[in-house]
Design a protein around this motif. Structure first.
Motif, PDB file in Angstrom:
ATOM      1  N   HIS A 185       0.824  -1.213   0.000  1.00  0.00           N
ATOM      2  CA  HIS A 185       0.000   0.000   0.000  1.00  0.00           C
ATOM      3  C   HIS A 185       0.860   1.266   0.000  1.00  0.00           C
ATOM      4  N   LEU A 186       1.994   1.233   0.673  1.00  0.00           N
ATOM      5  CA  LEU A 186       2.921   2.364   0.641  1.00  0.00           C
ATOM      6  C   LEU A 186       3.405   2.605  -0.786  1.00  0.00           C
ATOM      7  N   LEU A 187       3.793   1.539  -1.480  1.00  0.00           N
ATOM      8  CA  LEU A 187       4.241   1.685  -2.871  1.00  0.00           C
ATOM      9  C   LEU A 187       3.100   2.141  -3.777  1.00  0.00           C
ATOM     10  N   GLY A 188       1.883   1.677  -3.497  1.00  0.00           N
ATOM     11  CA  GLY A 188       0.724   2.137  -4.271  1.00  0.00           C
ATOM     12  C   GLY A 188       0.482   3.623  -4.083  1.00  0.00           C
ATOM     13  N   ALA A 189       0.590   4.097  -2.855  1.00  0.00           N
ATOM     14  CA  ALA A 189       0.406   5.526  -2.586  1.00  0.00           C
ATOM     15  C   ALA A 189       1.503   6.343  -3.258  1.00  0.00           C
ATOM     16  N   VAL A 190       2.742   5.837  -3.223  1.00  0.00           N
ATOM     17  CA  VAL A 190       3.851   6.533  -3.893  1.00  0.00           C
ATOM     18  C   VAL A 190       3.615   6.568  -5.400  1.00  0.00           C
ATOM     19  N   ALA A 191       3.134   5.461  -5.965  1.00  0.00           N
ATOM     20  CA  ALA A 191       2.852   5.417  -7.402  1.00  0.00           C
ATOM     21  C   ALA A 191       1.781   6.426  -7.788  1.00  0.00           C
ATOM     22  N   MET A 192       0.717   6.489  -7.013  1.00  0.00           N
ATOM     23  CA  MET A 192      -0.350   7.445  -7.316  1.00  0.00           C
ATOM     24  C   MET A 192       0.153   8.880  -7.140  1.00  0.00           C
ATOM     25  N   LEU A 193       0.953   9.107  -6.121  1.00  0.00           N
ATOM     26  CA  LEU A 193       1.523  10.434  -5.907  1.00  0.00           C
ATOM     27  C   LEU A 193       2.437  10.820  -7.071  1.00  0.00           C
ATOM     28  N   ALA A 194       3.230   9.868  -7.560  1.00  0.00           N
ATOM     29  CA  ALA A 194       4.109  10.136  -8.705  1.00  0.00           C
ATOM     30  C   ALA A 194       3.283  10.468  -9.943  1.00  0.00           C
ATOM     31  N   MET A 195       2.188   9.717 -10.159  1.00  0.00           N
ATOM     32  CA  MET A 195       1.328   9.996 -11.321  1.00  0.00           C
ATOM     33  C   MET A 195       0.729  11.389 -11.236  1.00  0.00           C
ATOM     34  N   VAL A 196       0.191  11.706 -10.078  1.00  0.00           N
ATOM     35  CA  VAL A 196      -0.453  13.010  -9.898  1.00  0.00           C
ATOM     36  C   VAL A 196       0.575  14.128 -10.032  1.00  0.00           C
TER      37      VAL A 196
END
Length: 189
Positions: A107-118
């Motif tokens: 979930h941490l990596l998922g949040a980082v991925a979404m943050l990177a996309m945004v």
């Protein structure tokens, strides 16, 4: 926000909406276990389901044209908070628990991925027919490198989760979410 043919964007939005509803049902189910730990011993069951719901809602909105109406700052606040929560969860985990394989790490990596996309999308003007000229390439070297690493992680996680499902185990939601995450990250490279 996701650059794709319209039919694919709407199909992904529908799929992610179904996943979000399923995750919310787990969170709100009256007979569901409390905030008991997942099998990994780090993350709570409902905590993990809530993270899946938030990610699925965000991915559904990012798959359709009117998802652009959500300000980048709002997404950034959500994903920074989610990343901080799961980083703290990992920090609080008992000694000897394999943190790198935990749902909290995922979930941490998922949040980082979404943050990177945004972050890659922030300020990129939308063009007709797609959700913007979003590319991490214009953000220097670090963001594209992080996004490429995340694509590899989510593609591998999708394969492993899919294999578990084929062998009769759980993980279908994680496999679908991982595939969706990788699919949404690839065009951003």
């Amino acid at each position: 926000m996701f650059s794709s043919p319209a039919w694919l964007g709407w199909s992904l939005a529908g799929l992610f909406t179904v996943l979000a509803i399923g995750a919310l049902a787990q969170v709100l189910a009256p007979g569901a276990r409390s905030w008991a730990a997942c099998r990994d011993g780090v993350t709570g069951d409902r905590e993990s389901a809530l993270a899946h719901a938030v990610m699925a809602v965000a991915m559904a909105l990012m798959s359709v044209p009117w998802g652009n109406s959500v300000p980048a700052l709002a997404w950034q606040v959500v994903f920074v908070a989610m990343a901080a929560w799961f980083a703290a969860t990992l920090f609080r985990a008992a000694p000897g628990v394999p943190r790198w394989r935990s749902a909290a790490t995922h979930h941490l990596l998922g949040a980082v991925a979404m943050l990177a996309m945004v972050s890659a999308m922030d300020g990129a003007p939308a063009t007709s027919g797609d959700h913007g000229g979003h590319s991490a390439a214009s953000a220097g070297f670090l963001l594209p490198a992080v996004m490429a690493g995340l694509v590899v992680y989510f593609a591998a996680d999708t394969a492993v989760s899919g294999w578990r499902v084929i062998r009769g185990g759980a993980g279908a939601t994680r496999a679908v979410m991982g595939a969706g995450m990788a699919a949404m990250l690839v065009p951003m490279l």
